[in-house]
Each structure stands twice: as C-alpha cells, then as structure tokens.
Design a protein around this motif. Sequence first.
Motif, short mmCIF file in Angstrom:
data_model
loop_
_atom_site.label_atom_id
_atom_site.label_comp_id
_atom_site.label_asym_id
_atom_site.label_seq_id
_atom_site.Cartn_x
_atom_site.Cartn_y
_atom_site.Cartn_z
N THR A 13 0.80 -1.21 0.00
CA THR A 13 0.00 0.00 0.00
C THR A 13 0.83 1.26 0.00
O THR A 13 0.37 2.31 -0.39
CB THR A 13 -0.91 0.01 1.24
N THR A 15 3.00 3.18 -1.76
CA THR A 15 3.54 3.31 -3.13
C THR A 15 3.90 4.72 -3.47
O THR A 15 4.02 5.06 -4.65
CB THR A 15 2.49 2.80 -4.14
N ALA A 19 5.80 5.66 -7.01
CA ALA A 19 4.94 6.39 -7.93
C ALA A 19 5.63 7.65 -8.43
O ALA A 19 5.60 7.97 -9.61
CB ALA A 19 3.62 6.75 -7.23
N THR A 225 -8.19 -2.47 -6.19
CA THR A 225 -7.83 -1.05 -6.21
C THR A 225 -6.43 -0.78 -5.68
O THR A 225 -5.74 0.13 -6.18
CB THR A 225 -8.85 -0.24 -5.38
N ARG A 226 -5.99 -1.54 -4.67
CA ARG A 226 -4.69 -1.28 -4.06
C ARG A 226 -3.54 -2.00 -4.76
O ARG A 226 -2.42 -1.48 -4.80
CB ARG A 226 -4.73 -1.71 -2.58
N GLU A 227 -3.78 -3.20 -5.28
CA GLU A 227 -2.68 -4.01 -5.80
C GLU A 227 -2.71 -4.18 -7.32
O GLU A 227 -1.67 -4.15 -7.96
CB GLU A 227 -2.71 -5.39 -5.13
N PRO A 230 -2.67 -0.39 -9.93
CA PRO A 230 -1.37 0.22 -10.25
C PRO A 230 -0.58 -0.56 -11.28
O PRO A 230 0.11 0.02 -12.13
CB PRO A 230 -0.65 0.23 -8.89
N ALA A 233 -2.06 0.12 -14.83
CA ALA A 233 -2.10 1.51 -15.31
C ALA A 233 -1.35 1.67 -16.63
O ALA A 233 -1.86 2.30 -17.57
CB ALA A 233 -1.51 2.44 -14.25
#
Length: 346
Positions: A13, A15, A19, A225-227, A230, A233
């Motif tokens: 979580t 990140t 990022a 949504t969390r793993e 990303p 993307a």
Amino acid sequence: MSEALAVVGTAGTDTSVPAVSGARQFWRRLRAQRAALVAAAVVALLVLVALAAPLLTALEGQDPTTYHPTLIDSARGGVPLGSLGGVSADHWLGVEPQTGRDMFARLVYGARVSLGVSLAATLIQVLLGVAMGVAAGLGNRWVDLVISRVTDIFVSMPLMIMALALLAVVPSGFPRPVLVALIISLVAGWSTVAKMVRAQTLALKNLDYVSASRLSGWSTWRTATRELLPGLAAPVITYAALLVPSDISAEAALSFLGVGVQPPTPSWGQMLTSADVWYQAAPQYLLLPALALFVTVFAMTVLGDGVRVALDPRAASRLRVGTGRKREARARAAVPGDAPRKEERP
C-alpha cells in the motif's frame, strides 16, 4: 504468517516513492522523443482551439450557423465569390458553398464535436473495459465464463452496422453527440480493453504481493484497487492513447454516412459529406476538414506510440541503444560482465 502478510500488505500500500520515481522516469522518456513532444503540442493546440471556439469566432465576428447568401454565386450553383473560397478579412478561411456559412467557425466548432465525442467515448471504453476485465480475472469460473462470452459477442459486432441500426431507432430529440459517443463506446472498443485487462489480471493475481493481500483477508475490491490497478495503469493508459484516434475516425465515418451529428451542429465528418460534390468547384471545402482530421489522427497516433514507449522500459532501451552491430557492441562494452563473454565466443 499473519505478521508476514501484514508486512507484505503494508509494503504494497505504500507506493508514494515508487509512484513519484515512475512518473519522473515516464516524463524523462517522453521528453526524449521529439516526435511525441511535437505531437503533444499539436494535440494541446487542438484542444485549446476547441475549448476557445466561442472566443475565436467572436474575434472573427462570425458564427457557424449564419447564412451569407450574398457571398455565393447563385448563377454558378452556389460557388463562393472571390478567390480561395471567399477568403477575406471577415471570413478567414472563406465560406461554405450554397449556404455561405463561415468555414473557420465551422471548423473550430467541429473540433469541439470530434474531440469531445472521441474523448468521451474513450473514457467510457476504458472504464467499462477495466471493470469487466478485472471482474473476469478475479471472479470465479462462471463469472469469468459469462463475461468472456459477452466480450466475444461485442468483439464480433460490426460497428457501422450496429451504429446504423441503433441510430435509426433512437428518438430524434436525443442529443446526437452524446448518442454517437455512447454507440462508439458501447459497441466497439471496450471489449478489447476488457480482454487485455483480463489477461493482465490473470497474470498479476498470481504474484506474491497480490496473493498475500488476498490471503490476509482483503476484500476483492480492496485487492483490485490497491494491488492490481497500479500494475494495470501502464497498459491501460497506452491502449487508451491509441483508442482516441480510432474513435475520432469512427465519429467522422458515422457523420460522413449521414447518421452521426446532424446539422446545424458542425462536424468534420459531416462537412466531408457535404463536400463530396464540391471538390472541383470549391476544393477548400473538402481539403480543410480532411486536413484537420488527418492532423488530429496522426498527432494522436504519434502521441499514443510515444506514451507506449515511455511506459515500456524495454522499448525505451531499444530506441536508445538501437539494433545495429556497432551500437550493440557499444552497449555490451558498457557492461563490465559482457566484454569477457564476447571474447570467449569462437
């Protein structure tokens, strides 16, 4: 075991640092591509023109719907008077044959329709495709089977035939730009995004950090949504950038067939439909919207390819190093461990 999973979940979580680093790497790789930067500037200019269409037409003193019968030669069938289609200080790009409507005003307002419809259709395609793809990848066997079969049905649907059928039964009072965007997004595009996202989800959900998040008791929504998102993307953004020019072409094709945006709302495809009989008497009426479409689609395609390269480190490395023997030798010499292996070859 639970403590290890908690550590893995916490690491997944947090990140913020990767990022920022990833964003910096993306912009650095994108700036290294001059063609992509030029394309981005062209796209930004087109969007600015579309947004500032009322201001630009007010500066010219014209609007896209007013007729100017005194500026056309009725004896010759409605050909604009003057040179270059009636270009003057009052009409920067001339006037339309038969109607005398201002060409500049119709072009800039047509940009609002073409870009707005394509961007809205792309957004719907991406959202729907990501939702369906993640649901199929994380769901059980039956959910995956049903979503995959529905996706296959939509993949096989011909866009133009379905669009013609749907546009024929929808009431005429429904806003046509909204209807065209919905048809383009729901009939085509999203199914391909869903297939791509499903394949990526199936590959990502077997990784350790995703498995750990699921075993630690996280819900499917939180894991997605969390793993997963990303990791999805980069391919989703790349495909979305390449969807925009295809949606612009689809909107222009529908308008060219006469079932897209209806008059008096201007559209580049609609202008091409009206210009097919004027290409000899008033060629600018055909060339101007065709050139606008070509520049927009070409710039969007180049920008989409630049985004793909910037998000793919391997592609960026290939562009930087090249494939020639000299560049390959120079790249191997730059790595200390590669030089001895080169000498050991017979």
